[in-house]
Design an enzyme around this catalytic site. Structure first.
Site, mmCIF file in Angstrom:
data_model
loop_
_atom_site.group_PDB
_atom_site.id
_atom_site.type_symbol
_atom_site.label_atom_id
_atom_site.label_comp_id
_atom_site.label_asym_id
_atom_site.label_seq_id
_atom_site.Cartn_x
_atom_site.Cartn_y
_atom_site.Cartn_z
ATOM 1 N N HIS A 256 -24.493 24.094 -51.283
ATOM 2 C CA HIS A 256 -24.151 22.176 -50.391
ATOM 3 C C HIS A 256 -25.456 23.226 -49.070
ATOM 4 O O HIS A 256 -25.572 23.546 -48.191
ATOM 5 C CB HIS A 256 -23.282 21.615 -50.924
ATOM 6 C CG HIS A 256 -23.274 20.229 -50.370
ATOM 7 N ND1 HIS A 256 -23.288 19.828 -48.662
ATOM 8 C CD2 HIS A 256 -22.659 19.260 -50.947
ATOM 9 C CE1 HIS A 256 -23.118 18.786 -48.943
ATOM 10 N NE2 HIS A 256 -23.240 18.536 -50.227
ATOM 11 N N ASP A 307 -19.449 18.322 -57.623
ATOM 12 C CA ASP A 307 -20.699 17.706 -59.360
ATOM 13 C C ASP A 307 -20.217 18.523 -60.549
ATOM 14 O O ASP A 307 -20.309 18.358 -61.297
ATOM 15 C CB ASP A 307 -21.838 17.872 -58.994
ATOM 16 C CG ASP A 307 -23.008 16.709 -58.018
ATOM 17 O OD1 ASP A 307 -21.717 15.647 -57.958
ATOM 18 O OD2 ASP A 307 -23.267 17.086 -57.292
#
Length: 370
Positions: A256, A307
């Site tokens: 991320h 996700d």
């Protein structure tokens, strides 16, 4: 002026809605762990919009307001029936949300009271649109929303026509809480840029949906599930992932831009993925995910993001893969509209500069001499 690729490290605005500080995500200062374990999505919506958790009467009123506004104009439903059956689900959602403005008499009313009413409508109507789209493409009639049901319960009911199990409602509700807001992410920034021109809230949310559609933002969970389906079984995980890593291919659902020590939301969805796997009797997706995490984290030091495990959660709920990102949009509408309202409250046109890297001092050449 010196450009930063992707605006990385640039502070573009101030906001009191959510924060990511030292790897800790908060909504209005409340840790995401506390919200994921204790709050309903409706409580989070209220928190994002009003800056505090609701008391019982405030929560009941918001739930009623959302329920009362969940129906979608018949004209929008009829338009959706004309969409190509194989249309991209996010393209369908983007078009339908844009169409909502055509049937809202307050669409161009920019008063704070009107914008809040439109935020309620958008939050209430997106689940109805996504469920209706899913049924229409299967040749089925859309199902009208139930009154006084939560957004998670209503969505699953409108999608299947059956009363969902409590664990399914709980799982989806938790996923909605975890996806509700995430500081100045790409789609939120797109929404704020749009409404900073004093365009309407429908334009802002439509812009956000367009940004979320991309695989580097909202589409990542779909890519995770596609990978799991391609691998097939746990026996194939090691060779598949090692080949990907050896070829320097990206493993979706890991890493991320903001979090360096892991996404704090991932652990909640990992737990829910395991619980759903046990209940459904199918632990394959969860077991494969754990193996993939062990390999990628062990070899690359990358940890799963929100996700990664949301893919197996939604699949365990029997939600089609191409509805994963529209469900993300259902949740993130709460954050988008909170940011839009905040932008309107203290607006200034968002207009950055670019570092020019093209040629200089070029003379104009008449067309006869080119």
């Amino acid at each position: 002026m010196t450009a930063t690729k992707g605006l990385e490290g640039i502070v573009a605005t101030t906001s009191s809605i959510s924060s990511i500080i030292d790897g800790v995500l908060t909504y209005r200062g409340i840790n995401i762990d506390d919200l994921a374990e204790n709050a309903t999505f409706e409580e989070v919506v209220y928190l994002l919009w009003y800056g505090k958790l609701p008391n019982r009467s405030e929560l009941d009123q918001l739930t009623k307001d959302l329920s009362d506004n969940a129906s979608v104009p018949a004209e929008v439903i009829e338009q959706m029936k004309l969409y190509p059956k194989d249309v991209n689900s996010m393209a369908a959602l983007r078009t339908a949300v844009s169409s909502l403005a055509l049937y809202d008499a307050e669409a161009n009313d920019m008063t704070p009271e009107s914008n809040l009413r439109k935020a309620i409508k958008l939050q209430a109507q997106l689940p109805t649109i996504v469920a209706a789209f899913a049924r229409i493409r299967q040749g089925q009639e859309p199902i009208a929303p139930k009154s006084c049901a939560s957004i998670a319960e209503n969505f699953l009911y409108m999608l299947t026509g059956k009363q969902p199990e409590a664990i399914a409602i709980q799982a989806l509700d938790k996923a909605l809480v975890l996806h509700a807001d995430h500081e100045l992410n790409a789609s939120t920034f797109a929404a704020r840029v749009t409404v900073a021109t004093l365009s309407d809230i429908y334009s802002g949310v439509t812009s956000a949906i367009g940004a979320l559609k991309g695989p580097l933002h909202g589409g990542a969970n779909e890519a995770v599930m596609a990978m799991l389906e391609e691998i097939g079984t746990a026996d194939n995980v090691t060779s598949y992932i090692n080949d990907k890593l050896a070829n320097k291919e990206k493993i979706m659902g890991f890493g991320h831009r903001v979090y360096k020590n892991g996404d704090p939301r991932a652990k909640h969805l990992q737990k829910m993925s395991q619980e759903l796997g046990k209940i459904t009797g199918n632990m394959n997706w969860y077991n494969m995910s754990i193996q993939i995490e062990d390999i990628v984290t062990g070899q690359k030091g990358l940890k799963p993001n929100v996700d990664f495990y949301s893919a197996s959660v939604y699949t365990s709920l029997e939600i089609p893969r191409d509805l994963f990102t529209p469900i993300f949009a259902i949740s993130r509408t709460s954050g988008w509209t909170a940011h839009i309202l905040e932008q309107f409250d203290n607006n200034r046109l968002i207009r950055p500069r670019a570092e020019y890297t093209g040629p200089s001092h070029q003379a104009f050449v008449p067309i006869e001499q080119r």
